[in-house]
Scaffold this motif. Structure first.
Motif, PDB file in Angstrom:
ATOM      1  N   MET A 141       0.851  -1.174   0.000  1.00  0.00           N
ATOM      2  CA  MET A 141       0.000   0.000   0.000  1.00  0.00           C
ATOM      3  C   MET A 141       0.895   1.234   0.000  1.00  0.00           C
ATOM      4  O   MET A 141       1.918   1.267   0.664  1.00  0.00           O
ATOM      5  CB  MET A 141      -0.914   0.000   1.216  1.00  0.00           C
ATOM      6  CG  MET A 141      -1.810   1.191   1.267  1.00  0.00           C
ATOM      7  SD  MET A 141      -3.008   0.997   2.581  1.00  0.00           S
ATOM      8  CE  MET A 141      -4.138   2.239   2.100  1.00  0.00           C
ATOM      9  N   ALA A 142       0.496   2.239  -0.753  1.00  0.00           N
ATOM     10  CA  ALA A 142       1.226   3.508  -0.802  1.00  0.00           C
ATOM     11  C   ALA A 142       0.263   4.642  -0.468  1.00  0.00           C
ATOM     12  O   ALA A 142      -0.922   4.567  -0.782  1.00  0.00           O
ATOM     13  CB  ALA A 142       1.826   3.723  -2.185  1.00  0.00           C
ATOM     14  N   THR A 143       0.776   5.677   0.173  1.00  0.00           N
ATOM     15  CA  THR A 143      -0.032   6.832   0.552  1.00  0.00           C
ATOM     16  C   THR A 143       0.707   8.111   0.192  1.00  0.00           C
ATOM     17  O   THR A 143       1.865   8.085  -0.194  1.00  0.00           O
ATOM     18  CB  THR A 143      -0.318   6.829   2.073  1.00  0.00           C
ATOM     19  OG1 THR A 143       0.929   6.903   2.768  1.00  0.00           O
ATOM     20  CG2 THR A 143      -1.059   5.583   2.511  1.00  0.00           C
ATOM     21  N   GLY A 144       0.023   9.240   0.343  1.00  0.00           N
ATOM     22  CA  GLY A 144       0.655  10.535   0.146  1.00  0.00           C
ATOM     23  C   GLY A 144       0.436  11.138  -1.225  1.00  0.00           C
ATOM     24  O   GLY A 144       1.006  12.181  -1.545  1.00  0.00           O
ATOM     25  N   PHE A 145      -0.387  10.527  -2.048  1.00  0.00           N
ATOM     26  CA  PHE A 145      -0.693  11.081  -3.362  1.00  0.00           C
ATOM     27  C   PHE A 145      -1.978  11.891  -3.272  1.00  0.00           C
ATOM     28  O   PHE A 145      -2.726  11.802  -2.304  1.00  0.00           O
ATOM     29  CB  PHE A 145      -0.838   9.956  -4.390  1.00  0.00           C
ATOM     30  CG  PHE A 145       0.459   9.259  -4.676  1.00  0.00           C
ATOM     31  CD1 PHE A 145       1.354   9.777  -5.591  1.00  0.00           C
ATOM     32  CD2 PHE A 145       0.801   8.092  -4.005  1.00  0.00           C
ATOM     33  CE1 PHE A 145       2.555   9.150  -5.849  1.00  0.00           C
ATOM     34  CE2 PHE A 145       2.004   7.454  -4.257  1.00  0.00           C
ATOM     35  CZ  PHE A 145       2.883   7.986  -5.182  1.00  0.00           C
ATOM     36  N   ALA A 146      -2.246  12.693  -4.293  1.00  0.00           N
ATOM     37  CA  ALA A 146      -3.485  13.467  -4.344  1.00  0.00           C
ATOM     38  C   ALA A 146      -4.648  12.535  -4.692  1.00  0.00           C
ATOM     39  O   ALA A 146      -4.447  11.516  -5.359  1.00  0.00           O
ATOM     40  CB  ALA A 146      -3.370  14.568  -5.397  1.00  0.00           C
ATOM     41  N   PRO A 147      -5.854  12.879  -4.247  1.00  0.00           N
ATOM     42  CA  PRO A 147      -7.013  12.073  -4.637  1.00  0.00           C
ATOM     43  C   PRO A 147      -7.122  11.969  -6.161  1.00  0.00           C
ATOM     44  O   PRO A 147      -6.929  12.955  -6.874  1.00  0.00           O
ATOM     45  CB  PRO A 147      -8.198  12.856  -4.060  1.00  0.00           C
ATOM     46  CG  PRO A 147      -7.607  13.594  -2.897  1.00  0.00           C
ATOM     47  CD  PRO A 147      -6.210  13.963  -3.347  1.00  0.00           C
ATOM     48  N   ASP A 148      -7.380  10.778  -6.658  1.00  0.00           N
ATOM     49  CA  ASP A 148      -7.545  10.487  -8.090  1.00  0.00           C
ATOM     50  C   ASP A 148      -6.284  10.703  -8.919  1.00  0.00           C
ATOM     51  O   ASP A 148      -6.352  10.749 -10.152  1.00  0.00           O
ATOM     52  CB  ASP A 148      -8.705  11.294  -8.689  1.00  0.00           C
ATOM     53  CG  ASP A 148     -10.026  10.963  -8.020  1.00  0.00           C
ATOM     54  OD1 ASP A 148     -10.266   9.769  -7.765  1.00  0.00           O
ATOM     55  OD2 ASP A 148     -10.805  11.892  -7.752  1.00  0.00           O
ATOM     56  N   GLU A 149      -5.125  10.830  -8.289  1.00  0.00           N
ATOM     57  CA  GLU A 149      -3.868  11.011  -9.025  1.00  0.00           C
ATOM     58  C   GLU A 149      -3.498   9.719  -9.759  1.00  0.00           C
ATOM     59  O   GLU A 149      -3.688   8.624  -9.242  1.00  0.00           O
ATOM     60  CB  GLU A 149      -2.756  11.384  -8.049  1.00  0.00           C
ATOM     61  CG  GLU A 149      -1.463  11.796  -8.711  1.00  0.00           C
ATOM     62  CD  GLU A 149      -0.507  12.479  -7.745  1.00  0.00           C
ATOM     63  OE1 GLU A 149       0.468  13.042  -8.237  1.00  0.00           O
ATOM     64  OE2 GLU A 149      -0.732  12.445  -6.520  1.00  0.00           O
ATOM     65  N   GLN A 150      -3.003   9.850 -10.978  1.00  0.00           N
ATOM     66  CA  GLN A 150      -2.573   8.707 -11.770  1.00  0.00           C
ATOM     67  C   GLN A 150      -1.143   8.335 -11.380  1.00  0.00           C
ATOM     68  O   GLN A 150      -0.247   9.186 -11.398  1.00  0.00           O
ATOM     69  CB  GLN A 150      -2.636   9.033 -13.259  1.00  0.00           C
ATOM     70  CG  GLN A 150      -4.050   9.301 -13.755  1.00  0.00           C
ATOM     71  CD  GLN A 150      -4.937   8.084 -13.573  1.00  0.00           C
ATOM     72  OE1 GLN A 150      -4.660   7.028 -14.120  1.00  0.00           O
ATOM     73  NE2 GLN A 150      -5.994   8.240 -12.805  1.00  0.00           N
TER      74      GLN A 150
END
Length: 77
Positions: free
Chosen positions: A1-10
Motif C-alpha cells: 500500500m502507498a499513501t501521500g498522493f493526491a485524490p484520483d492522481e494517476q
C-alpha cells in the motif's frame, strides 16, 4: 500500500532490475484519501548488475516533481 498522493492522481509502478533495466508494470489511480494498493508481478528475467532491484512508484499527473519513491526488495525462492 502507498499513501501521500493526491485524490484520483494517476500513478505508475515500475520495476528496475539489478541490470538497470526499467519496466512499466502497472498504472493505478489513487483513491479519495490519496492511497492505493496494487498487486504486481516481478518479471522473471532480471539483469546481472550489482545493485538491488527496486520498485518505483511515481505520479503521471505531476512528472516534474519529486513525487516518487523507490522500494528495494529481495527475491527469495
Amino acid at each position: 500500500m502507498a499513501t501521500g498522493f493526491a485524490p484520483d492522481e494517476q500513478i505508475r509502478i515500475t520495476f528496475r532490475d539489478s541490470g538497470y533495466v526499467e519496466k512499466d508494470l502497472r498504472d493505478v489511480t489513487a483513491g479519495a484519501d490519496g492511497s492505493f494498493a496494487a498487486e504486481v508481478h516481478v518479471p522473471s528475467e532480471t539483469g546481472s548488475g550489482s545493485d538491488t532491484p527496486t520498485f518505483r512508484v511515481w505520479s503521471l499527473d505531476d512528472v516534474d516533481t519529486d513525487n516518487q519513491a523507490d522500494t528495494p526488495f529481495t527475491v527469495t525462492e
